[in-house]
Design an enzyme around this catalytic site. Structure first.
Site, PDB file in Angstrom:
ATOM      1  N   THR A  73       0.817  -1.214   0.000  1.00  0.00           N
ATOM      2  CA  THR A  73       0.000   0.000   0.000  1.00  0.00           C
ATOM      3  C   THR A  73       0.851   1.265   0.000  1.00  0.00           C
ATOM      4  OG1 THR A  73      -0.190  -0.270   2.406  1.00  0.00           O
ATOM      5  CG2 THR A  73      -2.043  -1.020   1.059  1.00  0.00           C
ATOM      6  N   SER A  74       2.171   1.115   0.011  1.00  0.00           N
ATOM      7  CA  SER A  74       3.052   2.272  -0.125  1.00  0.00           C
ATOM      8  C   SER A  74       4.404   1.767  -0.598  1.00  0.00           C
ATOM      9  CB  SER A  74       3.194   3.018   1.211  1.00  0.00           C
ATOM     10  OG  SER A  74       3.919   4.222   1.035  1.00  0.00           O
TER      11      SER A  74
END
Length: 363
Positions: A73-74
């Site tokens: 997610t990042s």
């Protein structure tokens, strides 16, 4: 980077900025590595060689910095991609910049600040923990950057107008707030559809922004608007039987794995489709679905390629029509397309923003 010709000639400042602010000085102590089945943590202290390999082994590879519920997610974006987007931004010293998506590394914000100057960059991150980590890294590097926790889709109106706006995550629709907060004649670089990024210029009358696609790469999606857990092919196929027997096709599914020009056109013409491919001893096969009720397969066998479809939408036929249209256009690449955004509409065009074909038709 040099061997691959990846340093842009028109922006020599970028290579100097990367040398002065190297990726490893901003990356978190823990990165994540895909082992073929799951994401595994790689810590700088316990496995420094692999940690560095994840950062520098391939300039086209992002380094995952956060994994949530089994998916990244990042990340620290791929170095070649960061450089390409900075080149597309056409940033000059003294320009005011808004960045959407700080990430825990804040490396892109650091490079922006190196070029724009002290107090000229504002960066917004939706995850408060990542925003704090990014702000700490920027401060440790001695860079004067305003780092804010908030919804990047809203921009940051308090600092508007900006000369440049850049997003580090993909959106399906470009928020009008980003354009509204950019001065007329200003530039935006925005990843679209998780497959490429567009460089847009705001019109003098501020009624729209338009520009060409600049590159092809896969991006992290916008976490505030992207639904989690869409139905995969297995789920769609399980509830929808085939609508008829297998049919022979001359379409080679290998193109759905390797031809980025075709893939980009299909993303433009049929944005709701998800395409997955795999290779075995017989060749490449493809599984395609719309996350709702319709699906199709292209299966390569020793006797040729066969297609099957099911559901209310005949995806095999829609795919074939879009494929044919791409061939009629001369098999364009992603660089032959552009985007126009207005307050209430957005469309992709081919070859000419005024007279070329558009998807969807804005009328």
């Amino acid at each position: 980077m040099a061997a691959g010709g990846l340093w842009p000639r028109r922006s020599p400042w970028i290579r100097d900025a990367v040398a002065r602010l190297p990726r490893d000085e901003f990356a978190p102590e823990r990165l994540w590595d895909w082992d073929g089945r799951a994401w595994q943590p790689v810590d700088r202290d316990s496995d420094p060689d692999r940690w560095l390999e994840l950062l520098y082994g391939d300039p086209h590879r992002a380094a995952a910095t956060q994994v949530t519920e089994g998916r990244p997610t990042s990340s620290v974006s791929a170095q070649a991609l960061v450089v390409d987007m900075l080149d597309s931004l056409r940033l000059e010293p003294g320009r005011r910049v808004l960045e959407l998506g700080t990430s825990p590394s804040a490396w892109n914000a650091a490079l922006l600040a190196h070029r724009a100057g002290p107090g000229r960059v504002t960066t917004v991150e939706v995850d408060p923990g990542l925003a704090a980590a990014g702000a700490a890294r920027l401060k440790a590097a001695g860079l004067d950057v305003e780092a804010i926790a908030g919804d990047g889709g809203l921009g940051h109106p308090a600092g508007a107008p900006y000369d440049r706006v850049v997003a580090t995550y993909a959106v399906e629709r470009v928020p009008w707030a980003w354009i509204e907060q950019t001065r007329p004649g200003g530039h935006l670089v925005v990843p679209w559809g998780r497959l490429g990024h567009a460089a847009l210029t705001v019109a003098p009358d501020h009624t729209h922004a338009t520009g060409w696609m600049q590159g092809l790469a896969q991006f992290m999606p916008d976490r505030t608007t992207t639904p989690t857990g869409p139905r995969d092919f297995t789920a769609v196929r399980a509830h929808t039987p085939p609508s008829g027997p297998e049919q022979h096709t001359t379409r080679d599914p290998e193109h759905l794995r390797t031809d980025w020009g075709l893939l980009f056109h299909l993303r433009v013409a049929l944005p709701e489709l998800t395409i997955t491919t795999a290779v075995d001893q017989d060749g490449t096969s493809a599984w395609i679905h719309d996350s709702a009720e319709s699906w199709t397969t292209l299966s390569t066998t020793p006797d040729g390629t066969y297609r099957t479809q099911g559901g209310p939408r005949h995806l095999a036929d829609l795919l074939d029509d879009a494929w044919t249209r791409w061939e009629q256009l001369g098999r364009p690449t992603g660089y032959d397309y552009g985007m126009t955004v207005t307050p209430d509409r957005q469309w992709i065009w081919h070859a000419d923003p005024d007279n070329g074909p558009r998807w969807p038709d804005p009328t």
